[in-house]
Scaffold this motif. Structure first.
Motif, mmCIF file in Angstrom:
data_model
loop_
_atom_site.group_PDB
_atom_site.id
_atom_site.type_symbol
_atom_site.label_atom_id
_atom_site.label_comp_id
_atom_site.label_asym_id
_atom_site.label_seq_id
_atom_site.Cartn_x
_atom_site.Cartn_y
_atom_site.Cartn_z
ATOM 1 N N PHE A 1 -1.651 57.241 64.118
ATOM 2 C CA PHE A 1 -2.729 56.490 64.771
ATOM 3 C C PHE A 1 -2.163 55.337 65.598
ATOM 4 C CE2 PHE A 1 -5.553 52.770 64.678
ATOM 5 C CZ PHE A 1 -6.615 53.277 65.415
ATOM 6 N N SER B 1 -0.552 56.837 68.696
ATOM 7 C CA SER B 1 -1.567 57.373 69.608
ATOM 8 C C SER B 1 -2.290 56.244 70.346
ATOM 9 C CB SER B 1 -2.578 58.214 68.834
ATOM 10 O OG SER B 1 -1.952 59.298 68.186
ATOM 11 N N SER B 2 -2.619 55.184 69.628
ATOM 12 C CA SER B 2 -3.280 54.041 70.256
ATOM 13 C C SER B 2 -2.358 53.383 71.278
ATOM 14 C CB SER B 2 -3.690 53.016 69.193
ATOM 15 O OG SER B 2 -4.574 53.592 68.253
ATOM 16 N N ALA C 1 -6.341 59.563 68.639
ATOM 17 C CA ALA C 1 -6.406 58.398 67.747
ATOM 18 C C ALA C 1 -7.730 58.363 66.988
ATOM 19 C CB ALA C 1 -6.216 57.116 68.556
ATOM 20 N N SER D 1 -0.932 59.279 58.785
ATOM 21 C CA SER D 1 -1.957 58.980 59.790
ATOM 22 C C SER D 1 -1.860 57.530 60.248
ATOM 23 C CB SER D 1 -3.354 59.275 59.243
ATOM 24 O OG SER D 1 -3.665 58.462 58.135
ATOM 25 N N ASN E 1 0.291 65.480 61.798
ATOM 26 C CA ASN E 1 0.595 64.078 62.081
ATOM 27 C C ASN E 1 2.051 63.878 62.475
ATOM 28 O OD1 ASN E 1 -1.649 61.845 61.376
ATOM 29 N ND2 ASN E 1 -1.995 63.673 60.133
ATOM 30 N N ILE F 1 -7.740 61.050 64.229
ATOM 31 C CA ILE F 1 -6.853 60.659 63.130
ATOM 32 C C ILE F 1 -7.510 59.595 62.265
ATOM 33 C CG2 ILE F 1 -4.662 59.534 62.540
ATOM 34 C CD1 ILE F 1 -3.546 60.742 65.156
ATOM 35 N N PHE F 2 -8.077 58.593 62.927
ATOM 36 C CA PHE F 2 -8.700 57.503 62.178
ATOM 37 C C PHE F 2 -9.918 57.982 61.398
ATOM 38 C CE2 PHE F 2 -11.494 53.713 61.898
ATOM 39 C CZ PHE F 2 -10.661 52.927 61.123
ATOM 40 N N SER G 1 -16.073 56.842 63.284
ATOM 41 C CA SER G 1 -15.483 57.214 61.991
ATOM 42 C C SER G 1 -16.501 57.089 60.866
ATOM 43 C CB SER G 1 -14.259 56.340 61.700
ATOM 44 O OG SER G 1 -13.279 56.522 62.695
ATOM 45 N N ILE H 1 -6.386 50.517 61.112
ATOM 46 C CA ILE H 1 -6.812 50.066 62.433
ATOM 47 C C ILE H 1 -6.635 48.556 62.608
ATOM 48 C CG2 ILE H 1 -9.238 49.502 62.018
ATOM 49 C CD1 ILE H 1 -9.889 51.144 64.562
#
Length: 518
Positions: free
Chosen positions: A168, A171-172, A189, A164, A118, A192-193, A233, A207
């Protein structure tokens, strides 16, 4: 493209990949070395027993009958109420790294590797959006916060969620703002999520602020992708969690409602300014605990965000938005606030990165102001290097008691003790060196008791760390020894002030005592 241009491009790619590999190995080595001298903490022992149960399930044929799954995957719901992703990883690393060090290090390697991955994602994103200088500043400011570093060294689940949450988010952001690599970043993403959701319920929360930011910017395509990531997920969680296989709908329902019912099932004590609370702490708990456990250097450079010429204000505003989200979560009346600060640990990497941006802004302003001065331009990085050296040295000096760290705003650990704050909550004061001392000095077949968690000694003995001839008693008796940990919610100061024959201290504050009853 000419031959020279292709050669230059290939060189840059090779250098970039080499840099990432070196950084990753550096993180693994540093965290592994620090973790090897860190005491086994309260939750870890149960998590690692769970990892062993997973291994037993596999070696015994991976029976998918309901009784077998409950036996191996649901044997201890009190200590293991969370999804098993990190325990599965610990089961794997305990086998892969069985020769690198003594228990519990091979099990902890799962968390160390996950955290390092991460951090690498954070580094890549920050380097592309801002600069390489800020990328290094960010990971240094994030990782070397004592409380964050301490959680990164143990096999609990909270540092995994904390890192994370930031990776995340980044990444998003990269997927939304850099369309040329959108697919790759959405995959990152999503993974990770999914692993965060399959580690702890808190992983599901990461999120929410990103989704709100996407809707605010009217990025409806990204919103659809995020909805797909949530569905993926949940599917990932069902696949890796055998307890859900026979009734996945009920399993998901229990996963979603468990955090809101835990208050009634597990009455955790919170010791705060000399008083015990059952879950319901004063409204200022989040603010005060953050203020006294974040290194002052991080708070000092936050005003640098106010400098007008900030590179990429878009991402900086997203990070500020997420800070606001965690501030709201931290003040909701039904939000769990036990276990000192770990319930809102994702807040701290975000704050650290914002502080790194503030410092980077100040350095950029300084360099621009004195751009015509040769000496200043030549030595412009010296202040940053001095700050980094001071920051790392001052924080690593707290090892191996990072989880009991308090900053100068409360007077350090001495001030925290005087003002009635919790100390050695995780029992990290039961260090490997102290266990060696017990093995060396205690008479054969002696009786030993540990307060407040005597079962911890059984874990140590079962793993071959504590001598086998030592008799572990749940009740104190004559001609025996007992260990008192500075867990103030469970042991009052009058009992702890009994005279000891050995102790473990941190900054001249005693965190653990060995006493003898004659």
């Amino acid at each position: 493209m000419s031959y020279k241009s292709r050669a230059t491009a290939n060189y840059r790619i090779l250098f970039c990949n080499t840099e990432l590999v070196v950084l990753f190995l550096f993180l693994i080595i540093v965290l592994t070395c620090l973790s090897s001298s860190f005491g086994l903490t309260w939750d870890e022992a149960y998590y690692f027993d769970y990892a062993d149960a997973i291994k037993q399930w596999w070696t015994n044929g991976a029976d998918i009958s309901k009784s077998a799954i409950i036996k191996y995957w649901g044997f201890d719901s009190y200590h293991n109420p969370h999804p098993p992703f990190m325990k599965i990883m610990a089961a794997i690393t305990s086998e892969l790294f069985s020769n690198i060090g003594a228990y519990p290090l091979p099990y902890r390697m799962a968390n160390i590797i996950y955290v390092s991955i991460n951090i690498l994602i954070i580094f890549i994103a920050v380097k592309q959006v801002y600069s390489k200088r800020l990328a290094y500043l960010s990971i240094i400011f994030i990782l070397f916060q004592p409380r964050i570093l301490g959680h990164s060294l143990i096999g609990a689940t909270d540092s995994a969620i904390a890192f994370s949450a930031l990776s995340f988010t980044l990444s998003s952001y990269m997927a939304v703002r850099y369309p040329e690599k959108r697919t790759l970043w959405w995959i990152v993403a999503g993974l990770i999520f999914a692993t965060g959701v399959s580690t702890k319920f808190t992983g599901l929360l990461i999120i929410l602020p990103v989704t709100a930011w996407v809707l605010y910017n009217r990025e409806f395509r990204a919103f659809a992708v995020l909805a797909g990531i949530i569905l993926f997920s949940f599917l990932f969680l069902i696949i890796i969690y055998p307890l859900f296989w026979h009734n996945p709908i009920t399993g998901l329902y229990d996963y979603l409602v468990h955090p809101f019912t835990r208050k009634d099932l597990f009455p955790f004590l919170i010791y705060y300014f000399g008083k015990n609370y059952f879950f319901d702490v004063p409204w200022h708990y989040f603010d005060v605990m953050s203020l006294i456990t974040i290194p002052p250097v991080i708070l000092f450079f936050l005003p640098g965000l106010l400098i007008k010429k900030v590179c990429n204000k878009d991402l900086t505003l997203l990070l500020l938005f997420i800070v606001l989200f965690w501030l709201i979560i931290g003040h909701l009346p039904f939000t769990p606030k036990h276990d000192v600060i770990r319930q809102f640990l994702p807040f701290y990497p975000i704050i650290a990165m914002l502080s790194a941006i503030g410092l980077d802004n100040l350095l950029s302003l300084f360099q621009k102001r004195f751009d015509q001065n040769f000496l200043v331009r030549k030595y412009s990085y010296l202040p940053m290097l001095l700050i980094i050296f001071f920051y790392i040295f001052s924080n690593v000096s707290h090892h191996p008691f990072e989880l009991s760290y308090y900053n100068m705003f409360i007077g350090g650990v001495k001030g925290a003790e005087k003002k009635g704050m919790e100390l050695s909550y995780w029992m990290e004061s039961l260090t490997p060196d102290f266990i060696c001392l017990l093995n060396d000095m205690l008479p054969r077949n002696t009786s030993l008791t540990l307060l407040p968690n005597n079962s911890h000694l059984h874990h140590l003995q079962k793993r071959g760390i504590l001598r086998n001839d030592i008799r572990i008693n749940d009740k104190l008796d004559s001609n025996s020894y007992f260990i008192l940990v500075r867990r103030r919610s469970a042991i009052n100061d009058k009992i702890f002030n009994l005279k000891e024959i050995a102790n473990v201290s941190y900054d001249k504050v005693i965190l653990l005592k060995l006493l003898e009853i004659k």
